[in-house]
Motif scaffolding. Structure first.
Motif, PDB file in Angstrom:
ATOM      1  N   LEU A 144      -1.227  -0.093   0.940  1.00 53.81           N
ATOM      2  CA  LEU A 144      -1.124   1.105   0.113  1.00 53.81           C
ATOM      3  C   LEU A 144      -1.553   0.799  -1.316  1.00 53.81           C
ATOM      4  O   LEU A 144      -2.329   1.558  -1.925  1.00 53.81           O
ATOM      5  CB  LEU A 144       0.301   1.664   0.133  1.00 53.81           C
TER       6      LEU A 144
ATOM      7  N   MET B 146       6.089  -2.416   5.655  1.00 53.37           N
ATOM      8  CA  MET B 146       5.687  -1.038   5.950  1.00 53.37           C
ATOM      9  C   MET B 146       4.712  -1.109   7.122  1.00 53.37           C
ATOM     10  O   MET B 146       3.681  -1.774   7.029  1.00 53.37           O
ATOM     11  CB  MET B 146       5.008  -0.403   4.732  1.00 53.37           C
TER      12      MET B 146
ATOM     13  N   GLU C 144       3.969   4.237   9.116  1.00 53.42           N
ATOM     14  CA  GLU C 144       4.580   4.567   7.822  1.00 53.42           C
ATOM     15  C   GLU C 144       3.518   4.665   6.722  1.00 53.42           C
ATOM     16  O   GLU C 144       3.569   5.568   5.885  1.00 53.42           O
ATOM     17  CB  GLU C 144       5.631   3.522   7.448  1.00 53.42           C
TER      18      GLU C 144
ATOM     19  N   GLU D 167       2.614   7.986   4.595  1.00 60.80           N
ATOM     20  CA  GLU D 167       2.665   7.932   3.127  1.00 60.80           C
ATOM     21  C   GLU D 167       1.370   8.475   2.526  1.00 60.80           C
ATOM     22  O   GLU D 167       1.393   9.254   1.572  1.00 60.80           O
ATOM     23  CB  GLU D 167       2.903   6.488   2.663  1.00 60.80           C
TER      24      GLU D 167
ATOM     25  N   ASN E 120       1.859  11.850   0.478  1.00 62.39           N
ATOM     26  CA  ASN E 120       1.949  11.630  -0.970  1.00 62.39           C
ATOM     27  C   ASN E 120       0.637  11.299  -1.674  1.00 62.39           C
ATOM     28  O   ASN E 120       0.601  11.233  -2.897  1.00 62.39           O
ATOM     29  CB  ASN E 120       2.967  10.522  -1.255  1.00 62.39           C
TER      30      ASN E 120
END
Length: 133
Positions: free
Chosen positions: A38, A58, A62, A66, A70
């Protein structure tokens, strides 16, 4: 030039992917888990993401969630999930979560490179027409 981010907690697999992609003339980035992935996505804006499902910190599902929730600016980045879990439910979960494709380990490198080539063709066509991916 196209940049591919390889996210996998297994160093040998990650290095194999990077070597194969670099041999094909692509730029590569690496991350050992979803959290590192990420951070790399947010900072480096890779064109394509290849991501393992089962990782510490993570996992791949996930990470994809995300991004979708987001960080919508990356939601159209081609996302290919890799897993040793070849069952239908895991595949469906990944695809329903927004993954573009789902490959099982051991990785068939010819199949992976064909999928990467398809992603590259779409990216380049979108760049030519001025459309976002």
């Amino acid at each position: 030039m196209i940049t591919v981010l390889c996210i996998d907690d297994e160093t040998d697999i990650r290095k194999l992917l990077v070597e194969e992609l670099e041999d094909a003339g692509l730029n590569t980035l690496e991350a050992a888990n979803g959290a590192e992935g990420l951070e790399t996505i947010l900072n480096a804006w890779p064109d394509i993401v290849i991501c393992d499902v089962s990782m510490p910190v993570m996992n791949g599902h996930e990470l994809l969630a995300e991004i979708q929730i987001n960080h919508p600016e990356f939601s159209n980045t081609p996302f290919i999930m890799l897993t040793a879990m070849a069952d239908k439910e895991n595949t469906l979960a990944g695809l329903r979560g927004g993954a573009d494709d789902y490959l099982t380990k051991p990785i068939d490198l010819d199949l992976l490179m064909a999928k990467i080539s398809g992603c590259i063709m779409r990216i380049e066509n979108n760049r030519k027409t001025g459309q976002g991916l």
